[in-house]
Design a protein around this motif. Structure first.
Motif, PDB file in Angstrom:
ATOM      1  N   PRO A  48       0.810  -1.230   0.000  1.00  0.00           N
ATOM      2  CA  PRO A  48       0.000   0.000   0.000  1.00  0.00           C
ATOM      3  C   PRO A  48       0.844   1.282   0.000  1.00  0.00           C
TER       4      PRO A  48
ATOM      5  N   PRO B 136      -1.269   5.399   1.780  1.00  0.00           N
ATOM      6  CA  PRO B 136      -2.377   4.744   2.466  1.00  0.00           C
ATOM      7  C   PRO B 136      -3.215   5.721   3.299  1.00  0.00           C
TER       8      PRO B 136
ATOM      9  N   TRP C 299      -5.677   2.875  -0.447  1.00  0.00           N
ATOM     10  CA  TRP C 299      -4.374   3.323  -0.926  1.00  0.00           C
ATOM     11  C   TRP C 299      -4.350   3.357  -2.446  1.00  0.00           C
TER      12      TRP C 299
END
Length: 607
Positions: free
Chosen positions: A146, A149, A164
């Motif tokens: 991610p 995020p 994300w």
């Protein structure tokens, strides 16, 4: 005896020469924080301060600001005075585009990553205390993230989520997190725990097109996810189309569930500021202050030393009676009050203090001799372009910039923005701070000091904003000449890209201009024209010449939430390329000068 001791201590604390924080009730974008020098371009020997991808969290009635690659975070009790905090422990590398979230008495923090990284938590963020919530959030498939995020806790269901995405290939993603397993991905297989939320669609959404004023065919980027729940509806926000240009904004999709399905908001973008000094407001977050008022943060573009050189902005935001989300960027880089109560009007924070020295005469004590291709004259500090600037002959105390307002005005505030010209600093330490004085004069001969940063705690101010105290009689300082007198900045050069003076003249506001709007065959575009009230009077109306205009538009006559600012010396026609296909729009215009703002014109609708 106890009373005498208290009185003595009070006298000591208030004694002349003792460092005291400024008492201010207003702020001005870009935010006045101690932006850090960082290592992003160390290998290229490019030194600059920068700040991007902001997240402001209201945690236990106080505020915490997290920014990309800053080595720590900022803490504030009032959204004006921000103190930098260095944490007691830090991840394996500095945090880029961090996610932060406050739930009850705990603040959670997570960095952008493509690797395995921990989620931290803190019950004492004001002290820089961090602990591990989990040691390793499991790795996702290659290139998925991610990155950029956002953490979200649904108070109604007590469920946790992460969103994300930062790519011009991949979408915004979302996943549920399992609190019973310290916020790892829900389910037994991380590779199946996430799913796509939505992709950009620049063929239907004009504002999602890349480049200056959406003019570049390069494939745009989506990034900077954030989730806000309001009145049972979920607003999944995102930044687009790219941080390097004036049109960087925030949009939203709307749904009834944390993971969709999602519906594109036809009023997008929700935060957009392509004109003025601090352009761009994308990739930020939405938060509420202690009075319940909403704010939207974002990234403003500088782009002189490097395309990603940026600053931070925050704008009043909210939801109207129909649930439409908006951020108010009208006069977004002019002084605004901080609220002391719930807001009743989306424009009530604007102080009405106007810019008094746009392209006015500015005289410098010295100017650095540079190659013919560089222009670093004093006049550059008054052109409202953050990529042009003045460089002093030497970085030494006593260097000055003096702007002539042309007539005596009420002086309310001054903003001094520095730029890193041929700097050699790659880390912010105790030697990196800013000190200067502001002086005013009615005749250009006798000057009085009205602000003095040498009497404050040492702090770096890349975007210094100083509210000028009123006179003893409560009235504003009156002056024709305003002077910046240099005391100290770190590094070999003194370079300033904006010396902005705010207040009010005593003349008339401009006449209300007249505008036309025509939708192009490509519905993402509209051609706008307006009367030029800078040199000629609008027929049947009276007022002093305008210095600029705000084009305002939206999806209904009473929803003109978008603003594009222009100056009177710019062309009075423009191709707006930020519209959504299939959505009717309504336009109006207002003019402004040093005295104030005209009435709003008649609203023009286009299909």
């Amino acid at each position: 005896m106890r009373i005498l001791i208290l009185l003595f201590l009070l006298q000591v604390c208030l004694a002349p020469g003792m460092a005291q924080p400024r008492q201010q009730r207003t702020y001005c974008n870009p935010m006045d924080i101690s932006y850090r020098y960082n290592f992003e371009q160390l290998n290229e020997k490019i030194s600059y301060r920068s700040g991007a991808d902001p997240v402001i969290i209201n945690h236990k009635k106080e505020y915490y600001l997290f920014v990309t690659i800053q080595g720590g975070w900022w803490h504030s009790k009032d959204l004006i005075n921000w103190n930098y905090i260095v944490p007691d422990k830090w991840p394996m590398e500095d945090m880029c585009a961090p996610a932060a979230l406050s739930v009850r008495d705990t603040l959670y923090l997570f960095q952008s990553t493509f690797e395995q990284r921990p989620i931290f938590y803190s019950t004492e963020p004001e002290k820089g205390k961090l602990k591990f919530l989990n040691r390793w959030l499991p790795r996702l498939p290659k290139d998925i993230g991610p990155w950029d995020p956002a953490l979200f806790h649904d108070d109604d269901t007590d469920k946790w989520y992460m969103y994300w995405g930062s790519s011009n290939v991949y979408p915004i993603f979302g996943a549920e997190l399992d609190k019973s397993r310290n916020l790892t991905y829900a389910g037994n297989n991380p590779a199946e725990a996430y799913k796509a939320m939505f992709w950009l669609d620049p063929y239907k959404h004009g504002w999602e097109r890349f480049g200056p004023n959406h003019s570049d065919p390069f494939k745009p980027f989506t990034e900077g996810a954030w989730m806000t729940k309001h009145n049972g509806t979920y607003y999944l926000q995102y930044g687009a189309p790219g941080t390097e240009y004036n049109v960087y904004g925030n949009g939203t999709y709307v749904g009834k569930s944390p993971l969709g399905p999602w519906e594109y908001a036809p009023y997008n973008p929700v935060a957009y500021k392509p004109g003025g000094f601090a352009t761009g407001c994308g990739h930020g977050n939405t938060f509420q202050d202690n009075f319940g008022n909403y704010w939207n943060t974002g990234t403003s573009w500088i782009g002189y030393n490097w395309g990603m050189e940026r600053r931070i902005v925050m704008n009043p935001a909210g939801f109207d009676k129909d649930g439409q989300m908006y951020a108010n960027t009208r006069f977004g880089d002019y002084p605004h009050f901080l609220p002391t109560k719930p807001l009743q009007n989306r424009d009530e924070l604007f102080t009405g203090w106007m810019l008094l020295n746009y392209k006015k005469t500015v005289v410098a004590s010295s100017t650095l001799a540079v190659a013919p291709t560089d222009t670093v004259n004093a006049e550059r500090v008054a052109d409202e372009n953050p990529r042009t600037f003045w460089v002093a002959g030497k970085n030494r105390p006593g260097e000055t910039l003096t702007t002539d307002l042309g007539a005596v005005r009420d002086i309310r505030a001054v903003q001094v923005d520095y730029i890193d010209y041929k700097q050699t600093i790659f880390d912010s330490d105790s030697t990196v701070y800013t000190q200067f004085k502001i002086l005013t004069s009615t005749d250009g001969k006798t000057f009085d000091v009205v602000a003095d940063l040498t009497k404050e705690p040492k702090k770096d101010h890349a975007c210094a904003y100083v509210e000028i105290p009123a006179r003893a009689d409560g009235k504003p300082v009156r002056a024709r000449y305003v002077r910046y007198e240099h005391v100290y900045v770190a590094g070999p050069t003194l370079a300033i890209n904006a010396f902005r003076v705010f207040g009010n003249g005593s003349g008339k506001v401009p006449a209300t201009p007249v505008m036309t709007a025509t939708r192009q065959k490509d519905q993402r575009n509209a051609d706008l024209t307006w009367t030029n009230a800078a040199t000629d009077v609008v027929p049947g109306r009276s007022g002093d010449p305008a210095t600029g205009y705000n084009i305002r538009w939206g999806i209904a006559p009473d929803k003109l939430y978008q603003t594009y600012q222009f100056w009177s010396d710019q062309p009075n026609k423009f191709e707006l390329r930020a519209l959504n296909v299939g959505v009717p729009y309504y336009f109006a215009i207002e003019a402004f000068n040093e005295n104030g703002v005209s009435g709003l014109s008649n609203v023009v609708g286009v299909k």
